[in-house]
Structure formats: structure tokens, C-alpha cells
Design a protein around this motif. Structure first.
Motif, PDB file in Angstrom:
ATOM      1  N   THR A 119      60.331  57.371  10.240  1.00  0.00           N
ATOM      2  CA  THR A 119      59.615  57.489   8.967  1.00  0.00           C
ATOM      3  C   THR A 119      58.677  58.701   8.979  1.00  0.00           C
ATOM      4  OG1 THR A 119      57.757  56.114   9.678  1.00  0.00           O
ATOM      5  CG2 THR A 119      59.665  54.982   8.709  1.00  0.00           C
ATOM      6  N   ALA A 120      58.130  59.002   7.804  1.00  0.00           N
ATOM      7  CA  ALA A 120      57.207  60.137   7.689  1.00  0.00           C
ATOM      8  C   ALA A 120      55.932  59.895   8.485  1.00  0.00           C
ATOM      9  CB  ALA A 120      56.874  60.388   6.218  1.00  0.00           C
ATOM     10  N   ASP A 121      55.456  58.638   8.496  1.00  0.00           N
ATOM     11  CA  ASP A 121      54.215  58.301   9.192  1.00  0.00           C
ATOM     12  C   ASP A 121      54.401  56.938   9.837  1.00  0.00           C
ATOM     13  OD1 ASP A 121      51.678  57.579  10.012  1.00  0.00           O
ATOM     14  OD2 ASP A 121      50.676  58.439   8.268  1.00  0.00           O
ATOM     15  N   PRO A 122      54.845  56.892  11.106  1.00  0.00           N
ATOM     16  CA  PRO A 122      55.108  55.604  11.760  1.00  0.00           C
ATOM     17  C   PRO A 122      53.893  54.676  11.749  1.00  0.00           C
ATOM     18  CG  PRO A 122      56.039  57.400  13.043  1.00  0.00           C
ATOM     19  CD  PRO A 122      55.216  58.037  11.972  1.00  0.00           C
ATOM     20  N   ASP A 123      52.704  55.208  11.942  1.00  0.00           N
ATOM     21  CA  ASP A 123      51.499  54.368  11.928  1.00  0.00           C
ATOM     22  C   ASP A 123      51.330  53.698  10.568  1.00  0.00           C
ATOM     23  OD1 ASP A 123      49.830  55.358  14.570  1.00  0.00           O
ATOM     24  OD2 ASP A 123      50.965  56.990  13.648  1.00  0.00           O
ATOM     25  N   LEU A 124      51.490  54.491   9.501  1.00  0.00           N
ATOM     26  CA  LEU A 124      51.345  53.952   8.150  1.00  0.00           C
ATOM     27  C   LEU A 124      52.438  52.932   7.855  1.00  0.00           C
ATOM     28  CD1 LEU A 124      49.726  54.296   5.467  1.00  0.00           C
ATOM     29  CD2 LEU A 124      51.438  55.988   4.785  1.00  0.00           C
ATOM     30  N   ALA A 125      53.664  53.211   8.289  1.00  0.00           N
ATOM     31  CA  ALA A 125      54.775  52.295   8.039  1.00  0.00           C
ATOM     32  C   ALA A 125      54.553  50.959   8.746  1.00  0.00           C
ATOM     33  CB  ALA A 125      56.084  52.941   8.495  1.00  0.00           C
ATOM     34  N   LEU A 126      54.124  51.010   9.997  1.00  0.00           N
ATOM     35  CA  LEU A 126      53.877  49.774  10.747  1.00  0.00           C
ATOM     36  C   LEU A 126      52.751  48.977  10.108  1.00  0.00           C
ATOM     37  CD1 LEU A 126      54.306  47.913  13.152  1.00  0.00           C
ATOM     38  CD2 LEU A 126      52.848  49.426  14.524  1.00  0.00           C
ATOM     39  N   HIS A 127      51.696  49.652   9.734  1.00  0.00           N
ATOM     40  CA  HIS A 127      50.574  48.967   9.086  1.00  0.00           C
ATOM     41  C   HIS A 127      51.032  48.299   7.793  1.00  0.00           C
ATOM     42  CE1 HIS A 127      46.832  48.706   6.622  1.00  0.00           C
ATOM     43  NE2 HIS A 127      46.321  48.332   7.781  1.00  0.00           N
ATOM     44  N   GLY A 128      51.841  49.004   6.997  1.00  0.00           N
ATOM     45  CA  GLY A 128      52.344  48.430   5.748  1.00  0.00           C
ATOM     46  C   GLY A 128      53.263  47.249   5.986  1.00  0.00           C
ATOM     47  N   LEU A 129      54.080  47.316   7.043  1.00  0.00           N
ATOM     48  CA  LEU A 129      54.983  46.207   7.352  1.00  0.00           C
ATOM     49  C   LEU A 129      54.201  44.963   7.756  1.00  0.00           C
ATOM     50  CD1 LEU A 129      57.857  45.137   7.773  1.00  0.00           C
ATOM     51  CD2 LEU A 129      57.786  46.083  10.091  1.00  0.00           C
ATOM     52  N   VAL A 130      53.178  45.138   8.582  1.00  0.00           N
ATOM     53  CA  VAL A 130      52.348  44.000   8.994  1.00  0.00           C
ATOM     54  C   VAL A 130      51.679  43.373   7.771  1.00  0.00           C
ATOM     55  CG1 VAL A 130      50.272  43.345  10.284  1.00  0.00           C
ATOM     56  CG2 VAL A 130      51.985  44.837  11.331  1.00  0.00           C
ATOM     57  N   ARG A 131      51.151  44.197   6.883  1.00  0.00           N
ATOM     58  CA  ARG A 131      50.509  43.655   5.671  1.00  0.00           C
ATOM     59  C   ARG A 131      51.512  42.900   4.818  1.00  0.00           C
ATOM     60  NH1 ARG A 131      47.145  47.364   2.019  1.00  0.00           N
ATOM     61  NH2 ARG A 131      46.635  45.302   1.207  1.00  0.00           N
ATOM     62  N   LEU A 132      52.733  43.437   4.713  1.00  0.00           N
ATOM     63  CA  LEU A 132      53.753  42.777   3.894  1.00  0.00           C
ATOM     64  C   LEU A 132      54.146  41.427   4.502  1.00  0.00           C
ATOM     65  CD1 LEU A 132      55.737  42.770   1.541  1.00  0.00           C
ATOM     66  CD2 LEU A 132      57.299  44.163   2.917  1.00  0.00           C
ATOM     67  N   LEU A 133      54.285  41.402   5.820  1.00  0.00           N
ATOM     68  CA  LEU A 133      54.604  40.130   6.478  1.00  0.00           C
ATOM     69  C   LEU A 133      53.482  39.120   6.271  1.00  0.00           C
ATOM     70  CD1 LEU A 133      56.118  41.515   9.789  1.00  0.00           C
ATOM     71  CD2 LEU A 133      57.323  40.042   8.159  1.00  0.00           C
ATOM     72  N   GLU A 134      52.258  39.566   6.412  1.00  0.00           N
ATOM     73  CA  GLU A 134      51.117  38.664   6.233  1.00  0.00           C
ATOM     74  C   GLU A 134      51.024  38.140   4.803  1.00  0.00           C
ATOM     75  OE1 GLU A 134      47.905  41.138   7.445  1.00  0.00           O
ATOM     76  OE2 GLU A 134      48.138  40.718   9.596  1.00  0.00           O
ATOM     77  N   ALA A 135      51.526  38.929   3.839  1.00  0.00           N
ATOM     78  CA  ALA A 135      51.432  38.527   2.435  1.00  0.00           C
ATOM     79  C   ALA A 135      52.501  37.524   2.025  1.00  0.00           C
ATOM     80  CB  ALA A 135      51.527  39.775   1.542  1.00  0.00           C
ATOM     81  N   GLN A 136      53.535  37.302   2.869  1.00  0.00           N
ATOM     82  CA  GLN A 136      54.595  36.367   2.506  1.00  0.00           C
ATOM     83  C   GLN A 136      54.025  34.947   2.408  1.00  0.00           C
ATOM     84  OE1 GLN A 136      57.726  37.572   1.676  1.00  0.00           O
ATOM     85  NE2 GLN A 136      56.569  39.483   1.965  1.00  0.00           N
ATOM     86  N   ASP A 137      54.688  34.101   1.600  1.00  0.00           N
ATOM     87  CA  ASP A 137      54.137  32.777   1.299  1.00  0.00           C
ATOM     88  C   ASP A 137      54.114  31.846   2.499  1.00  0.00           C
ATOM     89  OD1 ASP A 137      53.515  33.372  -1.256  1.00  0.00           O
ATOM     90  OD2 ASP A 137      55.358  32.570  -2.142  1.00  0.00           O
ATOM     91  N   GLY A 138      55.050  32.003   3.388  1.00  0.00           N
ATOM     92  CA  GLY A 138      55.079  31.100   4.520  1.00  0.00           C
ATOM     93  C   GLY A 138      55.952  31.648   5.629  1.00  0.00           C
ATOM     94  N   ALA A 139      56.094  30.840   6.681  1.00  0.00           N
ATOM     95  CA  ALA A 139      56.848  31.286   7.847  1.00  0.00           C
ATOM     96  C   ALA A 139      58.303  31.580   7.499  1.00  0.00           C
ATOM     97  CB  ALA A 139      56.770  30.220   8.948  1.00  0.00           C
TER      98      ALA A 139
END
Length: 1000
Positions: A51-71
Motif C-alpha cells: 500500500t501507499a502507507d502501510p502504517d496508515l493501512a494497518l491502523h485503518g484495518l484495526v479500526r475497521l475490525l474494532e467497529a464491526q458489530d461482533g466477533a
């Protein structure tokens, strides 16, 4: 979770290798519960590293996972990311390029599923697909969410390279179209009575209309309204205005989901002062009678997109013919160019070099060049009438209006710059066209464009390369086809017709297109090597000529020089192979009359414009000049030949100095104009003064040698006075001098005097004799007793006169005295004689100060030419040269005895010394220096432009424009130049009033 040191080091190293800039933070994120099971999965790390910014991509992925409704939802997302490469590339690509879209996904965690679909029809969605994507939006907030979801899919295709930049821009325009339709539908649903009463068409303009929109941009529109059925027109227009206003608010207003983009209707007739909605008849009447050139240029991109599309088509059909008649309007090209200059002028200085859109070599350069060619040639060729820049450029190439090689380079540069602009905006979804300065941002941008080895350096290099290409080509686009038209060498190639060539020459500012085309034909026709080289050079030269105030003169002068030197082997090779020579020549030939006149008398001086052995444009020292002149005199058979040789050197060196001045004032593509105007003034003043001194030294030697052999019966020296003594001569200045002699031992004073007077008379005669070289006028009116006194005096005579009779003005004049030629020891003796007079030990008495002020006032009232505007007279007007010099010289007369720095003949040095001594404040000294430099530059400019000296601005518009270009003002800004001069002079006059006329 704690990692063992060895394991931590291994992961840390892997993260660095995959492009993470903060491996420690990345390791903590990978240790988070959502990613713990895949933290070492090479598929995930490879994808993040791509990706263009691996740090930014990883941070965004973690936030997206945390935002999911459940496991379950988190596992579904994670499994899909690991297993499905298309989704993985799209999702992580977006997260690594856009923090703003990562925010959207965190707020709407199920929207990632919009990226799952990967079917052929999904690759190139159009308006219909986007309308379906927005169909469920029942209010402005929902519309924003749906818009971002659609935008997410466009960004995913973009960052993954599924579509190119032109397709991305087209998709963004189609999404904008669908959004405008949805917003208008919401507005109509909220006011059904208004909707029933009127027909309303939304016309997209600008980049939306051209099908080339950015990620974040104002969407420019124009509204057309008509009454529906039998409805009253006034009521219908009010209803249409309410609907249009509501539609704009739906798109523009900020809600909990932000805004979409501003809808800008300021391109409408009368701008923001005009009605928001007009009838078609009202639009037509305005454009037929009142519209300006830029408004027709804007209509190139007009396209119906929403509302009553039939009414929109009627609008474009009615106005299209007017667009293609715009090029026939008076001042058409000047208007278009002025619009471009105004845009550039409004860029803050700190942003110019970072401006992708509006800066030099930016996107607007390409767009303006293409649009100008469309308007010039689109009248007769309907294939050129596309609103999309790259499509129009392709059509111009196909029709022979632009060279194919130039088109390819420009297309590549435009695509790169638009891609860079897209990635800059995508990061925060903010409207900006500035290349960031932060290294992390530059690194992300470089990687997003595929530059992975050294992203920052590679991006900077590529960006500069493409802007350089655009700067070099955007005007050259106009010229190469002209040569193809007149040379007619490739029968299979499309080329301009004679009429199209004439139209283009007019459009480029040539007043006599027929003559210009004849010159081109004479220079470029044929199959000789000479003609081939000319065809390579002329496209560039024509652009530089058109950048001047007199393109016709530049081309004519170039033909004259080429005719004179065309058979010499080095001339065209110099212009072709030495980068600076061709541009320097173009600037010199089109800047005015003086430099070309000097060059035409000896065209071989063109060699000075190159980078090689001719010495370039750096003025030569006085010692070097004297050495050459004296050597030429020694070789001559008589005084006439010797002085002719000296005058020839003077002509050549005047050309060198004028060329250096012009090139420094205009700047070149590789070297900007000299920012220090004082440096240019000092260059000219010093060079011309040294040259004059060397010429006098050579002439003196020639005259003495012919009349008396090696030794004159009297020692003889020439003292420079006025601007000559001050090293401040201009191109048209006379040489103010005093002549001093001292009989040699055993020679009577009568014999010595006769010899000295014969020398002076012969020097003046030979230097003023009719010749191809410019005359050098010797003015000795500053001698004791003025015109009534003897031309030459002995040192003793000067001493007796000054001791007994010297007037205040004579002491004043001696401030600028300096030996310039002849017997050096006698010159030093003269300086010792006059130093107590010009630097009086006790300063000036009060009555002497009053006398100087009285003389200055009389000079102002008596010497100003009748009818001249005092405020624009560079020499005698308020705040002009005389004001500044008399103020500085009064300080010298009063304080030089105890302030050694004031003992100089040079105005700027004396002013600096006065400032250092505390006699003038820093601010006042700067004001006086600026005014003196500007007034000197004006006089130099007038001489360069008109070929004759003058102290006021020219009245002929083209000459005034040429003076403006020399002083740094673009076409159409002569008024600004005059205002700036008046302002500068007015401030200087205020200082002079205090300094010169104030208290003792």
C-alpha cells in the motif's frame, strides 16, 4: 503480549522491510485481539507492504475490525481479507491512501462489502450505476453516506490501477451527475408545487462538465429555467430558483456526515450578482451582448447533467455557435492570456512552486493552451469541440494542430500531474492543489504512484520533470504546426491550412501574420541542413518571441541575423547545441531596438550569447578592455583606424552589456529574472563606464601616436565627471569629463596648451564621426567657467581657479570626479587638489547649503521639458534621480570630511555609508535606494526599447509594454507599472523633503 527479543527483532525487521515507518507501533497493532491470529500471515504483511502507507493501512484495518458489530462480523471481514485477493488489494489500498475514507468505514463498518463485488460491469460504472447506488438516500445525510460508499469504490479502482486517471476523473464526474440528480429529486420532493410549476435544467461546467472531475472540487453549474405548461414565467422562475438553491444546500451544507462538495453557480451570467436561474432567452441575450471572452471559454465544457435534460440540450445548442465565434472578438487572445496571468498573480508567493494546478508548468497551463487552440481552430473543425482536455488534445494532434510528439509528452505529463493531484486530495478528502512539504506525505504520495525505491526523491524528480515538460511545451504547441504548414516536407502528415496558420499567428500576438509567415517560410523551407536546424529551433524561438512585447520585431530580427550568418558553420550549431544561446538571442531580438541595432552592425557578436569561449554575457573588466583596445590601436596604421577599432570594441561590449541586462531582466527557463534590481543597475553602470574609459584611453593613445609619436609635449589626463565618474553611465549617456594637462620639462606652456587642445579636438571629432558604430559624445561643460572657459587647463590653473573662484555648484560637481584615462600620476595629483574642496574639513556653511537648495529648486522649475508629466520624469521629477542624488551629495559635502565612507563617487555606496554612519535611517535609505534604482532602470529600459535616450515612459503602447516587460510587468500591466513608479517616487520625495530641505 510480550515478545521474545529475538522474535521481536525478526518481526521488527520484517515490518521495516515491508515499508512500515513505525514498526514498534505496527507491532502493537498486530498484537491487538482482532489481528492476533494473523499477525504473522505473510499474505497480510505483503498486502500491507504494497500500500501507499502501510502504517496508515494497518491502523485503518484495526479500526475497521474494532467497529464491526461482533466477533462473527470481525471474523467474516478478516477471513475475506486473507482469502480474497481482489478485496484485500482494494480495501487495504484505500486504507493506505485515504485517512478520510478509513474514517468513513469506521463510522459505517458494513460499507467494506461494497468492495467485494469484482465483476466486469463493476470496473467501469456510469451514471446509471451510481444512480442505483444513491437510490435509497431519502435525506441529505443518507445521500452523503451513499455518496461516500460510491466514492469508496472509485478510490479502490483508482489505487489498485484498475482504471487510469482519465477514467477515474470520468467516474467522479458521473458520480457528481448522479448526486446532482438525487439532490434535485430530494429538493423537488420537498416542494412538489414548485417542481410542477417549472422546468429546471442543471448545466455542469468546469471539470464536471468536462468529464474530468477531481476527488474534491467545487462542482460548477449554471441553471436554466422555463415555465411549465401555462404557468406564469415570473412565478416559475422564482420556483426554479428555490429548487436550485435547495439542491445546492443539500450538496454543500455540513451535516453529521460532513458535506459532499460545494455547488458553485458563479460562472452564470453576471456571476454572483446575477439571478441564479434565467430563461434560455435571457441567457442567450446576455451572451450575445455582454459576455466576456472568459465566459465563452468556460462554455467549452458546458454539459446538461440534471433536471430537464431536453431544456439543457436546447441551451447548449443555442449557445454553442457563440462559443466558436469567440475567437473573432477583439482582444480575444489578450483576454485569455490575461485571465491566465490573473490566476498566477493571485497565487501566494510561498505556494507558487508547490501549486499543481495554477503554478508554472501546472495543470492550468495545459488546459489553457488546449482551450485556446480549440477556440482558435474549433470554428472550422468540429472534431475539436470536446470538453475533456485529453480528448481535445488528441483531436488537436489528429488534425495537425499540435505536433504528435508534443502531444504524447503533454499527455503523459498531464496524466501524472492529475494522478498526483488525485492522491493528494484523496488522503483527507480536502480540496487542495498544493504538493505537501512534509516528508511522510511525500513518501505516501510517491509510493501511491508506484515509486518505491526512494519515494520522496523519485516523486520530486518526476514532478519537476513533468512540470518542466509542460512549461517547455505548453506554448510551443502553437508553433511547430506553423512550420509544418510553411515547410510542407511530409506529404502524409496532417497540417494547418494557410488560413489556420494565419489565425494562429494572430492569436499568438503577431500584428502582421502574413509577413511573419513569409519569414518562417524563408527560414524553414527546403531540405538543407540549415533549414532542418531552423525547423528544430523555430518552435521554441517563436514562443519566446510571443512572450515579448513585439513578436513581429523579434522574428524579423532573427531572420536578418540568420541571413547574415546563415552560411557560417558555427551560427546554427551554437543555437542548437548551447542551451542558453537560443533563448538569450530570442530575448535580445524582441526586447527593443538598441540591442538588435548593435548586433546587426556585427552579427558575429551572437557568439557572446552562448556558454563557450566568447566570454558569455559577463561584462569584462576595465583592464581587460583597455588591453584589447590599446593592442588594436597599436596595430592600426593611423588614428582613424585605431579609433574605428576602439569604437568597434565599444559596440560589441555595449551589445554584451545590453544582452546581459535584458536576459537578467527577463529571466530564462533555467534561470529566473534577477531579483536584485540594484545588481542589474550596477552591472550596466559599471560595464558602460569601464567601456567608455577604455574607449577614451584607446582614442587618446591613437591621437597622440599619430600627432606626436610616443610622447605628447604635455602630460595629459581625463577626469570622469557626473555619471561617468560615478560608474553609473547608462546606454545613452554622454561622457562628462574634465581635461587636465601639465607641460613636460622644457616645453613652453603655450606649446603644451596647443598640443592638449589639439588632442581634445581630435578625440571629440573621431569619436563622433559618422560610422556604423554608435558615437561617443564628450561633454566638458562641468569645467571651470562652463562653456565659456578653456577646454583644457593645467593643474596649476585649476588650483588657482578653484582657490579663488570656485562656486558651490562646482564643488558639488567635483564629488563625482575620478581619473578615467591618461597620465595616472597627474590624475592622482588632481584628486589631491580637489579633495579639500569636495570634502570640506568644516563641512558646509549655512549659506552654501541654502545656495545648493536654491540651485536645486531652480533646476526643477527650469529644466523639466515642457509638457512632461513631472511625476513620471525619471531624472528631474519628484523622487527621481536628481532628488536622490542631490540629497546624498549634500550629505557628502557636509559630512565626508569625518565619515571616510562618504568619500566615493558612487551614489549607492555613499547612501549605504550615510546609513552606516547614522546620517539616514535604515528605512529612509531603503526608500531612496529603491527609487534611484527604479529611475535608473526606467532610463535604461527606454534606451533599450526605443534606441534613443529618454527620461520619461514612452507613449506608444507597444513601447510602453516593452518597458514594462523589462521591469518585470506582464502584458496588460503597464498601468500597474506606472502606478508603482509614482508610488515609489512619492515615497522617495517625502524622504528628500526631510533630508534635503529640512533643517541643517
Amino acid at each position: 503480549m510480550t515478545s521474545a527479543p529475538g522474535r521481536r527483532s525478526s518481526i521488527f525487521t520484517r515490518l521495516l522491510r515491508h515499508g512500515f515507518t513505525d514498526p514498534s507501533a505496527a507491532e502493537r497493532l498486530l498484537d491487538s485481539p482482532g489481528l492476533a491470529t494473523v499477525r504473522n500471515d505473510p499474505v497480510l504483511l505483503d498486502a500491507l507492504g504494497g500500500t501507499a502507507d502501510p502504517d496508515l493501512a494497518l491502523h485503518g484495518l484495526v479500526r475497521l475490525l474494532e467497529a464491526q458489530d461482533g466477533a462473527t462480523d470481525r471474523q467474516e471481514l478478516l477471513d475475506t481479507v486473507i482469502a480474497a485477493k481482489p478485496l484485500r488489494d482494494r480495501l487495504l489500498g484505500v486504507l493506505g491512501a485515504s485517512g478520510a475514507l478509513a474514517e468513513h468505514l469506521a463510522r459505517h463498518p458494513r460499507d467494506w462489502q461494497a468492495l467485494v463485488t469484482y465483476e466486469p460491469r463493476d470496473l467501469h460504472p456510469g451514471v446509471e450505476e451510481f444512480e442505483r447506488g444513491l437510490a435509497d438516500a431519502a435525506d441529505p445525510v443518507a445521500l452523503r453516506v451513499s455518496y461516500r460508499r460510491c466514492l469508496l469504490s472509485i478510490a479502490a479502482r483508482d489505487v489498485c490501477g484498475t482504471v487510469d486517471v482519465s477514467q477515474t476523473a470520468a467516474e467522479l464526474a458521473d458520480l457528481a451527475t448522479a448526486t446532482l440528480r438525487a439532490a434535485l429529486a430530494l429538493a423537488a420532493a420537498g416542494a412538489p408545487e414548485d417542481a410542477a410549476m417549472c422546468r429546471l435544467a442543471v448545466i455542469a461546467m468546469g471539470k464536471c462538465g468536462g468529464h474530468e472531475l477531481n476527488y474534491v472540487s467545487d462542482v460548477d453549474v449554471i441553471f436554466v429555467g422555463e415555465a411549465a405548461g401555462d404557468a406564469d414565467e415570473d412565478k416559475a422562475l422564482r420556483a426554479a430558483t428555490r429548487l436550485a438553491s435547495h439542491m445546492m444546500r443539500i450538496c454543500s451544507e455540513t451535516t453529521v456526515e460532513g458535506s459532499i462538495w460545494p455547488v458553485d453557480a458563479n460562472l452564470r451570467p453576471e456571476g454572483r450578482n446575477g439571478p441564479l436561474v434565467r430563461t434560455l432567452a435571457s441567457h442567450l441575450a446576455y451572451y450575445q451582448r455582454w459576455a466576456k471572452t472568459w465566459e465563452f471559454q468556460a462554455l467549452l465544457k458546458a454539459r446538461p447533467v440534471a433536471g430537464d435534460l431536453a431544456l439543457g440540450e436546447e441551451y447548449t445548442a443555442a449557445l454553442r455557435p457563440l462559443v466558436w465565434q469567440a475567437a473573432e472578438r477583439e482582444n480575444f487572445v489578450a483576454d485569455v492570456q490575461e485571465m491566465r496571468r490573473r490566476v498566477v498573480a493571485n497565487i501566494p508567493a510561498a505556494e507558487v512552486e508547490r501549486q499543481l494546478k495554477l503554478g508554472p508548468g501546472g495543470l492550468r497551463d495545459v488546459e489553457f493552451a488546449v482551450q485556446l487552440l480549440q477556440l482558435v481552430h474549433g470554428r472550422a473543425d468540429a472534431s475539436l469541440r470536446s470538453g475533456t482536455t485529453l480528448d481535445a488534445l488528441k483531436a488537436l494532434a489528429a488534425g495537425g494542430y499540435v505536433g504528435r510528439a508534443d502531444t504524447a509528452q503533454l499527455d503523459e505529463a498531464y496524466r501524472f500531474l492529475r494522478s498526483l493531484e488525485h492522491r493528494i486530495q484523496l488522503h483527507r478528502l480536502r480540496r487542495t492543489h498544493l504538493v505537501p512539504e512534509n516528508e511522510a506525505d511525500l513518501r505516501r504520495l510517491g509510493r501511491s504512484l508506484g515509486l518505491r525505491t526512494d519515494p520522496v526523491a523519485e516523486l520530486t524528480r518526476e514532478w519537476r520533470r513533468h512540470t518542466t515538460v509542460v512549461r517547455r511545451l505548453h506554448e510551443k504547441l502553437f508553433y511547430r504546426p506553423l512550420l509544418d504548414a510553411v515547410a510542407a516536407l511530409a506529404p502524409g502528415e496532417a497540417r494547418l491550412s494557410a488560413e489556420a496558420a494565419r489565425e494562429r499567428m494572430v492569436a499568438l500576438g503577431y500584428a502582421d501574420p502574413a509577413a511573419a509567415l513569409r519569414h518562417l517560410e524563408a527560414l524553414a523551407s527546403g531540405v538543407t541542413r540549415k533549414a532542418a536546424i531552423q525547423r528544430t529551433l523555430l518552435p521554441v524561438l517563436l514562443g519566446w518571441f510571443a512572450d515579448s512585447a513585439d513578436p513581429d520585431a523579434g522574428l524579423l530580427n532573427f531572420r536578418k541575423v540568420s541571413d547574415a550568418l546563415g552560411k557560417t558553420p558555427w551560427y546554427l550549431r551554437l543555437l542548437r547545441d548551447e542551451g542558453a544561446a537560443a533563448e538569450n538571442l530570442a530575448r535580445v531580438l524582441s526586447a527593443g531596438r538598441l540591442a538588435p541595432d548593435l548586433l546587426m552592425r556585427a552579427p558575429e557578436a551572437v557568439a557572446l550569447l552562448g556558454d563557450g569561449d566568447g566570454g558569455g554575457l559577463t561584462p569584462r573588466s576595465r583592464a581587460s578592455l583597455e588591453q584589447e583596445v590599446l593592442a588594436a590601436v597599436r596595430r592600426a596604421d593611423n588614428a582613424v583606424q585605431g579609433v574605428t577599432a576602439a569604437r568597434g570594441v565599444r559596440r560589441r561590449e555595449l551589445f554584451r552589456t545590453a544582452a546581459a541586462d535584458i536576459v537578467g531582466s527577463y529571466g530564462t527557463e533555467s534561470q529566473p529574472a534577477e531579483a536584485d534590481q540594484g545588481a542589474l543597475v550596477d552591472l550596466v553602470g559599471g560595464a558602460v563606464s569601464d567601456l567608455t574609459a577604455a574607449t577614451l584611453a584607446g582614442t587618446l593613445r591613437a591621437v597622440v601616436r599619430e600627432g606626436w609619436g610616443d610622447t605628447l609635449p604635455t602630460r595629459f589626463t581625463v577626469i570622469g565627471m557626473g555619471r561617468f565618474g560615478g560608474h553609473e553611465l547608462g546606454y545613452g549617456s554622454d561622457a562628462d569629463v574634465l581635461f587636465v594637462h601639465e607641460p613636460r620639462e622644457g616645453v613652453s606652456e603655450r606649446e603644451a596648451s596647443e598640443a592638449a587642445n589639439k588632442v581634445v579636438a581630435e578625440m571629440r571629432r573621431l569619436l563622433q564621426a559618422p560610422s556604423a558604430d554608435p558615437p561617443l559624445l564628450i561633454d566638458a561643460d562641468l569645467r571651470p567657467e562652463g562653456k565659456s572657459g578653456p577646454l583644457v587647463r593645467t593643474l596649476g590653473s585649476y588650483e588657482a581657479y578653484y582657490r579663488r573662484w570656485a562656486l558651490v555648484w562646482e564643488r558639488h560637481a567635483l564629488l563625482r570626479a575620478e581619473p578615467v584615462a591618461g597620465d595616472e600620476e597627474l590624475g592622482r595629483s588632481f584628486m589631491e587638489l580637489i579633495d579639500p574642496l569636495r570634502y570640506p574639513p568644516g563641512g558646509l556653511a549655512e549659506d552654501a547649503v541654502r545656495e545648493i537648495r536654491r540651485l536645486k529648486a531652480r533646476m526643477e522649475s527650469e529644466r523639466l521639458p515642457r509638457g512632461a508629466d513631472p511625476k513620471l520624469h525619471a531624472k528631474l521629477g519628484p523622487g527621481g534621480l536628481s532628488d536622490v542624488e542631490w540629497a546624498v551629495q549634500l550629505l557628502q559635502l557636509r559630512h565626508a570630511a569625518h565619515v571616510p565612507g562618504l568619500r566615493t563617487t558612487r551614489t549607492r555606496e555613499a547612501l549605504a555609508a550615510a546609513r552606516e554612519a547614522g546620517l539616514v535611517s535604515e528605512e529612509d535609505a531603503e526608500i531612496l535606494d529603491e527609487a534611484w534604482v527604479l529611475a535608473t532602470r526606467v532610463r535604461n529600459a527606454v534606451m533599450l526599447v526605443r534606441g534613443r535616450a529618454g527620461d520619461t515612459f514612452p507613449t506608444v503602447p507597444r513601447e510602453l509594454a516593452a518597458v514594462g516587460r523589462y521591469l518585470g510587468y506582464g502584458p496588460g500591466h503597464a498601468g500597474d507599472m506606472l502606478d508603482a513608479y509614482r508610488r515609489t517616487a512619492r515615497r522617495a520625495r517625502g524622504v528628500v523633503e526631510e533630508l534635503f530641505y529640512g533643517g541643517l
